[in-house]
Motif scaffolding. Structure first.
Motif, PDB file in Angstrom:
ATOM      1  N   MET A  41       0.822  -1.199   0.000  1.00  0.00           N
ATOM      2  CA  MET A  41       0.000   0.000   0.000  1.00  0.00           C
ATOM      3  C   MET A  41       0.866   1.262   0.000  1.00  0.00           C
ATOM      4  O   MET A  41       0.508   2.267  -0.602  1.00  0.00           O
ATOM      5  CB  MET A  41      -0.920  -0.009   1.201  1.00  0.00           C
ATOM      6  N   LYS A  42       2.031   1.121   0.671  1.00  0.00           N
ATOM      7  CA  LYS A  42       2.908   2.282   0.744  1.00  0.00           C
ATOM      8  C   LYS A  42       3.351   2.712  -0.663  1.00  0.00           C
ATOM      9  O   LYS A  42       3.440   3.896  -0.961  1.00  0.00           O
ATOM     10  CB  LYS A  42       4.129   1.938   1.608  1.00  0.00           C
ATOM     11  N   GLY A  43       3.576   1.699  -1.498  1.00  0.00           N
ATOM     12  CA  GLY A  43       3.985   1.986  -2.866  1.00  0.00           C
ATOM     13  C   GLY A  43       2.947   2.830  -3.598  1.00  0.00           C
ATOM     14  O   GLY A  43       3.280   3.767  -4.322  1.00  0.00           O
ATOM     15  N   LEU A  44       1.672   2.501  -3.367  1.00  0.00           N
ATOM     16  CA  LEU A  44       0.589   3.249  -4.024  1.00  0.00           C
ATOM     17  C   LEU A  44       0.527   4.683  -3.500  1.00  0.00           C
ATOM     18  O   LEU A  44       0.292   5.624  -4.262  1.00  0.00           O
ATOM     19  CB  LEU A  44      -0.752   2.554  -3.783  1.00  0.00           C
TER      20      LEU A  44
ATOM     21  N   VAL B 216       3.029   6.363  -2.372  1.00  0.00           N
ATOM     22  CA  VAL B 216       4.157   7.062  -2.994  1.00  0.00           C
ATOM     23  C   VAL B 216       3.767   7.490  -4.409  1.00  0.00           C
ATOM     24  O   VAL B 216       3.999   8.623  -4.820  1.00  0.00           O
ATOM     25  CB  VAL B 216       5.421   6.163  -3.035  1.00  0.00           C
ATOM     26  N   LYS B 217       3.110   6.566  -5.122  1.00  0.00           N
ATOM     27  CA  LYS B 217       2.682   6.880  -6.501  1.00  0.00           C
ATOM     28  C   LYS B 217       1.774   8.115  -6.523  1.00  0.00           C
ATOM     29  O   LYS B 217       1.965   9.026  -7.315  1.00  0.00           O
ATOM     30  CB  LYS B 217       1.944   5.683  -7.097  1.00  0.00           C
TER      31      LYS B 217
END
Lengths: 216, 283
Positions: free
Chosen positions: A1-4, A6-7
């Protein structure tokens, strides 16, 4: 979820000029007018960026690739609510701070009034997001707006019909409201909070179910 | 590694019924015309569309039981989708770092430099070749065990296609257990990289063969009417009327070469095999 997350923040960064302009205009108006409380409209405007990121995700069939990444559909939805919450709250705090500073600089402005407006704006931001996100997910950017207008129109029609019906049945609505038992401020706050949480949970549930049934 | 059994998906004017398998250490190609069902198969395998029947198992696990962690072992490049065009390579790096536990930062940056992908340029402003390379680099830079690549070479020139296939070859060389499922309608791409090839037409697999066998044992027999009448057709897969007589597709080139020394036998290319399988008559 962190990646999203960041996106979404990276996507937002790409539009930073647009937001700086909005903020600058708001500050400019606040500086020359006596009332700084309208600055609190900023969270309303800026938190709509969450919806903007949903459009970005959908653009060019981007969702198809997004859901091949280690991201579940529910995870994607939860991320959007977290992002909305983070943006909404941080802009809200920032604008209160700004309104207070401007209020202090301007003797005529009423700081306590600003605070009351601020308190009223936060639930409004949450409710708007809670309604807009599922609509955006279900219908997409263009159709979402139309669907939302349709829903608001329907709501308006229903309320008119209700009022008319009340009149026809000779129920005095104003009298009814005036005679509601007086409730303490803290009880009202608690009630508002509970209602907000329920609205958010319902909205989240609807959004997850919408995403789970989507095909890309 | 990946096993698809009777995967079904029905649309108004198209229905898919596909079975295929990708083995450990193998590159399996999926070839077919536009609209044959390649992308539908890929999307169903990736869970992007819901299947109407059949099963998909990846790493021995049913797709229905797949969780996000399982997806970390798959690298995907789709022909019509990717990261938002408003992001840059610089933006993508922290995103991948946070999505994949095994994201290999140094490998990714090294490769982006090798293929001269600009760091600060928005992806939407990339050339077709750059976009394609970036998609594949994203798919291979987190130590995936299985790559699922839908038309990764579409729209590329010969040089860019070669470079891309080179990336994939290197990916396979680094670990013998890795596998790739790749689709293309450019058969020469598949000829050079695939161990076996599935041919799909109107939603059904019409041919599955090892690439070596396809290239060595498949042939076109070019014969006149007289020869056609006398021909033993037990190894003829498809035949087609031509102005000189018939052309017949066989998977037993040697049999006809030995028994019919006077007929013209042409080595089958994948393109010809596809054309015959689709246009030819079953005998």
């Amino acid at each position: 979820m962190k990646g999203l997350l960041v996106k979404d923040f990276r996507l937002m960064k790409g539009q930073k000029n647009f937001y700086f302009i909005i903020i600058a205009i708001a500050i400019g108006i606040a500086a020359i007018s006596d009332d700084s409380s309208f600055l609190l409209g900023l969270p309303l405007v800026l938190s709509l960026f969450t919806l903007n990121t949903i459009s970005y995700d959908e653009f060019d069939n981007g969702n198809a690739f997004l859901f091949t990444l280690p991201v579940s559909r529910a995870g994607y939805v939860i991320e959007k609510y977290c992002f909305a919450f983070l943006i909404g709250c941080s802009v809200w705090i920032f604008t209160i701070f700004l309104a207070l500073v401007l209020g202090l600089l301007n003797v005529k402005a009423d700081v306590s009034e600003t605070m009351v407006t601020a308190m009223a704006v936060l639930p409004a931001v949450i409710v708007i997001q809670a309604i807009m996100i599922p609509f955006q997910l279900k219908f997409g950017a263009e159709k979402g707006r139309i669907a939302l207008l349709g829903a608001l129109g329907a709501l308006f029609m229903i309320s008119i019909v209700l009022v008319k019906a009340a009149k026809m049945l000779k129920i005095d609505t104003a009298n009814f409201v005036n005679h509601l038992p007086m409730i303490s401020k803290s009880a009202v706050t608690a009630m508002v909070l509970v209602i907000l949480v329920i609205i958010l949970l319902l909205s989240l549930k609807a959004s997850i179910s919408i995403m789970k049934h989507k095909e890309f | 590694m990946l096993k698809i059994e009777h995967l079904k998906k029905n649309y108004d004017n198209f229905s898919l019924n596909c079975s295929l398998e990708v083995h450990h250490g193998c590159v399996t190609g999926l070839i077919g015309q536009n609209g044959a069902g390649k992308s539908t198969t890929f999307k169903a395998v990736l869970g992007l569309i819901s299947a109407d029947g059949g099963s998909v198992r990846i790493f021995g696990k049913d797709l229905q039981e797949f969780v996000s962690e399982d997806r970390e072992n798959i690298g995907v490049a789709l022909s019509d989708s990717g990261f938002s065009g408003y992001l840059t390579v610089k933006d993508i790096i922290p995103i991948l770092k946070n999505l994949y536990r095994n994201f290999d930062y140094s490998f990714f940056t090294e490769q982006t430099r090798r293929f001269q992908l600009p760091f600060d340029k928005k992806i939407k402003d990339f050339s077709t070749g750059m976009k394609a390379k970036l998609k594949v680099l994203v798919a291979i830079s987190h130590k995936a065990k299985l790559l699922i690549l839908d038309e990764p070479t579409a729209g590329l020139d010969v040089i860019a296609r070669d470079e891309l296939l080179e990336i994939l070859r290197e990916f396979m060389e680094r670990d013998e257990e890795r596998s790739i499922l790749i689709s293309s309608h450019i058969s020469s791409d598949l000829e050079t990289i695939c161990d076996d090839i599935y041919m799909i037409h109107e939603g059904k697999v019409i041919l599955h063969e090892d690439t070596d066998v396809l290239l060595s044992d498949y042939a076109l027999l070019k014969i006149d009417e007289e020869q056609f009448k006398k021909l033993d057709k037990q190894f003829v897969l498809r035949s087609k009327k031509e102005n000189y007589g018939y052309s017949c597709l066989t998977n037993q080139k040697r049999y006809y070469a030995e028994n019919y020394p006077r007929i013209a036998i042409e080595k089958g290319t994948i393109d010809e095999v596809i054309t015959m399988m689709i246009r030819g008559q079953e005998s």
